[in-house]
Scaffold this active site. Structure first.
Site, PDB file in Angstrom:
ATOM      1  N   ASP A 138     -39.825  19.094  47.314  1.00 25.43           N
ATOM      2  CA  ASP A 138     -37.818  18.958  48.555  1.00 25.43           C
ATOM      3  C   ASP A 138     -37.152  18.466  47.271  1.00 25.43           C
ATOM      4  OD1 ASP A 138     -36.053  20.216  50.023  1.00 25.43           O
ATOM      5  OD2 ASP A 138     -36.913  18.674  51.323  1.00 25.43           O
ATOM      6  N   HIS A 139     -36.202  18.737  47.417  1.00 29.33           N
ATOM      7  CA  HIS A 139     -34.631  17.946  46.781  1.00 29.33           C
ATOM      8  C   HIS A 139     -34.706  16.916  45.999  1.00 29.33           C
ATOM      9  CE1 HIS A 139     -32.011  18.910  50.013  1.00 29.33           C
ATOM     10  NE2 HIS A 139     -32.368  19.190  50.879  1.00 29.33           N
TER      11      HIS A 139
END
Ligand code: 13P
Length: 280
Positions: A81-82
């Site tokens: 994620d991210h």
């Protein structure tokens, strides 16, 4: 059950449900999420954000997530994620993550597209999927720095989806990472327009603290993946506090069990709201 790809899960969602993507930081959180998914007979996305890796190094946590997904009896994807650093993205792919998010939302559109295309090229060489973000979700996953929300424009979303070749697209429609100080008013009107213009599955970040009605409106109007992080961390921390308050002699293992159970309850609650029961 084999480890599956993000696209295997999100493309099946038919706007009657969305697939929950749950952030984890240790084995206990992964165990709690898996327990919920198996009980619900629901697909699962386990993810960790780059911003949290100083607490849980990817080379240690990543293999735990992959092993957890492989032993899970329902289809499970493992996602970064991210991601912003190529080094982190490459490591996740080397470890066998089935998808990565490249967050280039801080760059101008053209640069975001160009950088995302590089990540897509790399990920495809591993057979993995890519999520990216256009517009800007508020807050920052990992340290809750305040970042202004930049609502995604329809034209930018269309151009980005066409030119980047991503498998999932995170859009900004008024949500923010972390706990809300004030209840947000979501731009469902904009989401609807984006969904009509873009075929790529759409992702909602900043799920913690939204109402059941918010979630349902997002799902009905085009969101196919919903990220939940803070609510699981808070549920686990609250459980630990409760164990400590009720039993000052509590042993280490009661605390680690509190993390499993806190995450389990939170993940199950969100899977129910997202309509995920029996969608495995
Ligand atoms: P929350 O922490 O608000 O649930 O946001 C999660 C998220 O979007 C992770 O990318």
């Amino acid at each position: 059950m084999p480890l599956v790809k993000l696209s295997d899960l999100v493309t099946k969602s038919d706007h009657t449900y969305a697939v929950g993507a749950f952030n984890v930081s240790d084995m206990e959180m992964a165990m709690g999420a898996i327990k919920a998914a198996e009980e619900m007979n629901a697909p699962l996305i386990l993810q960790v954000a780059e911003g949290r890796l100083r607490y849980s190094p990817l080379d240690l946590l990543g293999p735990v997530m992959i092993a957890a997904a492989k032993r899970c009896t329902v289809p499970t994807a493992v996602h970064l994620d991210h991601g912003s650093e190529m080094e982190t993205i490459r490591l996740a792919l080397d470890l066998g993550f089935t998808s990565v998010m490249f967050d280039g939302s801080k760059y101008p559109l053209d640069e975001n597209i160009a950088r995302t295309r590089e990540v897509v090229k790399l990920a495809k060489s591993y057979g993995a999927d890519v999520e990216a973000e256009i517009g800007r979700v508020g807050g920052v996953e990992g340290d809750y720095k305040s970042v202004d929300i930049l609502v995604t424009s329809v034209e930018e979303a269309r151009q980005f989806a066409e030119e980047s070749g991503v498998d999932a697209l995170a859009v900004a429609i008024g949500t923010a990472h972390g706990n809300y100080k004030e209840q947000p008013v979501l731009r469902i009107d904009r989401l609807k327009e984006i969904a009509a213009a873009v075929k790529t599955p759409l992702v909602l970040h900043g799920g913690t603290g939204l109402t059941n009605e918010d979630f349902r409106a997002c799902i009905a109007n085009g969101i196919q993946k919903i990220n939940i992080a803070t609510a699981s961390y808070d549920a686990s921390a609250n459980r630990i506090r409760k164990v400590a308050a009720e039993n000052p002699q509590a042993r280490y293992f009661e605390f680690s069990e509190a993390i499993v159970e806190g995450t389990y309850e939170n993940v199950k609650k969100h899977m129910e709201i997202f309509g995920m029961k029996d969608k495995a």
